[in-house]
Scaffold this motif. Structure first.
Motif, PDB file in Angstrom:
ATOM      1  N   VAL A 159     -76.969  15.730 -40.607  1.00 36.51           N
ATOM      2  CA  VAL A 159     -78.276  15.700 -40.024  1.00 36.51           C
ATOM      3  C   VAL A 159     -79.229  15.541 -41.401  1.00 36.51           C
ATOM      4  O   VAL A 159     -80.371  15.707 -40.932  1.00 36.51           O
ATOM      5  CB  VAL A 159     -78.598  17.030 -39.407  1.00 36.51           C
ATOM      6  N   GLN A 160     -78.588  15.403 -42.526  1.00 37.43           N
ATOM      7  CA  GLN A 160     -79.682  15.383 -43.509  1.00 37.43           C
ATOM      8  C   GLN A 160     -80.751  14.241 -43.460  1.00 37.43           C
ATOM      9  O   GLN A 160     -80.475  13.126 -43.230  1.00 37.43           O
ATOM     10  CB  GLN A 160     -78.803  15.026 -44.886  1.00 37.43           C
ATOM     11  N   GLY A 161     -81.986  14.736 -43.272  1.00 41.70           N
ATOM     12  CA  GLY A 161     -83.022  13.562 -43.460  1.00 41.70           C
ATOM     13  C   GLY A 161     -83.335  13.318 -41.834  1.00 41.70           C
ATOM     14  O   GLY A 161     -84.222  12.732 -41.570  1.00 41.70           O
ATOM     15  N   ALA A 192     -69.867  26.199 -41.092  1.00 42.49           N
ATOM     16  CA  ALA A 192     -70.342  25.240 -40.008  1.00 42.49           C
ATOM     17  C   ALA A 192     -71.558  24.405 -40.446  1.00 42.49           C
ATOM     18  O   ALA A 192     -71.498  23.478 -40.379  1.00 42.49           O
ATOM     19  CB  ALA A 192     -70.786  26.064 -38.806  1.00 42.49           C
ATOM     20  N   MET A 193     -72.248  25.189 -41.276  1.00 38.49           N
ATOM     21  CA  MET A 193     -73.540  24.686 -42.067  1.00 38.49           C
ATOM     22  C   MET A 193     -73.075  23.416 -42.824  1.00 38.49           C
ATOM     23  O   MET A 193     -73.429  22.430 -42.856  1.00 38.49           O
ATOM     24  CB  MET A 193     -74.333  25.422 -42.501  1.00 38.49           C
ATOM     25  N   ALA A 194     -71.918  23.526 -43.482  1.00 37.94           N
ATOM     26  CA  ALA A 194     -71.305  22.742 -44.530  1.00 37.94           C
ATOM     27  C   ALA A 194     -70.859  21.454 -43.896  1.00 37.94           C
ATOM     28  O   ALA A 194     -70.894  20.352 -44.477  1.00 37.94           O
ATOM     29  CB  ALA A 194     -70.133  23.477 -45.192  1.00 37.94           C
ATOM     30  N   LEU A 195     -70.213  21.643 -42.774  1.00 40.40           N
ATOM     31  CA  LEU A 195     -69.999  20.133 -41.581  1.00 40.40           C
ATOM     32  C   LEU A 195     -71.370  19.707 -41.179  1.00 40.40           C
ATOM     33  O   LEU A 195     -71.527  18.441 -40.965  1.00 40.40           O
ATOM     34  CB  LEU A 195     -69.190  20.663 -40.817  1.00 40.40           C
ATOM     35  N   GLN A 241     -69.946  20.940 -32.023  1.00 42.28           N
ATOM     36  CA  GLN A 241     -68.721  20.407 -32.549  1.00 42.28           C
ATOM     37  C   GLN A 241     -68.401  20.830 -34.057  1.00 42.28           C
ATOM     38  O   GLN A 241     -67.200  21.107 -34.303  1.00 42.28           O
ATOM     39  CB  GLN A 241     -68.828  18.862 -32.697  1.00 42.28           C
ATOM     40  N   ALA A 242     -69.420  21.186 -34.838  1.00 40.78           N
ATOM     41  CA  ALA A 242     -69.075  21.804 -36.144  1.00 40.78           C
ATOM     42  C   ALA A 242     -68.220  23.207 -35.867  1.00 40.78           C
ATOM     43  O   ALA A 242     -67.814  23.816 -36.909  1.00 40.78           O
ATOM     44  CB  ALA A 242     -70.447  21.956 -36.901  1.00 40.78           C
ATOM     45  N   ILE A 243     -69.079  24.145 -35.173  1.00 39.07           N
ATOM     46  CA  ILE A 243     -68.584  25.413 -34.625  1.00 39.07           C
ATOM     47  C   ILE A 243     -67.005  25.405 -34.216  1.00 39.07           C
ATOM     48  O   ILE A 243     -66.085  26.129 -34.695  1.00 39.07           O
ATOM     49  CB  ILE A 243     -69.346  25.951 -33.531  1.00 39.07           C
ATOM     50  N   ALA A 244     -66.743  24.309 -33.573  1.00 32.82           N
ATOM     51  CA  ALA A 244     -65.536  24.134 -33.006  1.00 32.82           C
ATOM     52  C   ALA A 244     -64.517  23.838 -34.126  1.00 32.82           C
ATOM     53  O   ALA A 244     -63.352  24.154 -34.461  1.00 32.82           O
ATOM     54  CB  ALA A 244     -65.231  23.119 -31.860  1.00 32.82           C
ATOM     55  N   MET A 303     -83.576  21.659 -41.116  1.00 34.71           N
ATOM     56  CA  MET A 303     -82.624  22.288 -41.405  1.00 34.71           C
ATOM     57  C   MET A 303     -82.982  23.976 -40.945  1.00 34.71           C
ATOM     58  O   MET A 303     -82.185  24.527 -40.610  1.00 34.71           O
ATOM     59  CB  MET A 303     -82.068  22.508 -42.904  1.00 34.71           C
ATOM     60  N   GLY A 304     -84.153  24.360 -40.896  1.00 36.84           N
ATOM     61  CA  GLY A 304     -84.623  25.516 -40.387  1.00 36.84           C
ATOM     62  C   GLY A 304     -84.211  25.745 -38.865  1.00 36.84           C
ATOM     63  O   GLY A 304     -83.783  26.498 -38.331  1.00 36.84           O
TER      64      GLY A 304
END
Length: 151
Positions: A132-134, A124-127, A108-111, A138-139
């Motif tokens: 997903v934090q916590g 995309a990572m910013a979205l 979804q973030a890519i789109a 993230m790796g």
């Protein structure tokens, strides 16, 4: 009255653990509270729930690294202490995302970001990160995103 913040709930748990004389738990919760206090003093801010989750996630990651190093060095008693601290800290993090949920969020973030190339991965990572934090490493999220963008 409003919901108590994560920091408030951890502080209440600390007080309860102190009354119950749970030394190990008190030590871990004091570490967490001291980290919150350090950030508040250094950055002159109040730690909100989002920042608290990020800090807890970072603390778990640090302890996992330490646990691996202790195991590699044959120091099982120190590794066990790190494992205990991980379990106490993780209790405050939201439930982990399943692989399917994580894949859905990444797709979804890519789109949403309109990302097609690796060089735009940051958009995309910013979205993804706030969602997903916590709840995910993230790796692993980064690996999944790279795999999807390289196809």
């Amino acid at each position: 009255m409003s919901q108590p913040t994560l920091k408030d709930r951890i502080n209440d748990a600390l007080k309860t653990a102190m009354r119950a004389k749970e030394k190990e738990r008190v030590a871990v919760l004091r570490l967490v509270m001291s980290e919150f206090k350090r950030i508040e003093v250094d950055e002159r801010i109040d730690v909100d729930d989002a920042r608290a989750l990020a800090l807890l996630d970072k603390m778990v990651k640090q302890r996992r690294d330490s646990e691996q190093q202790y195991l590699a060095a044959g120091r099982s008693e120190l590794a066990a202490q790190e494992a205990y601290e991980i379990s106490e800290i993780q209790a405050w993090l939201p439930a982990a995302l399943s692989a399917a949920e994580l894949e859905t969020i990444v797709t979804q973030a890519i789109a949403d970001a309109g990302v097609t190339e690796m060089r735009d991965m940051g958009k995309a990572m910013a979205l993804i990160k706030p969602q997903v934090q916590g709840r995910a490493d993230m790796g692993e999220v980064s690996k999944l995103l790279k795999a999807k963008l390289s196809n």
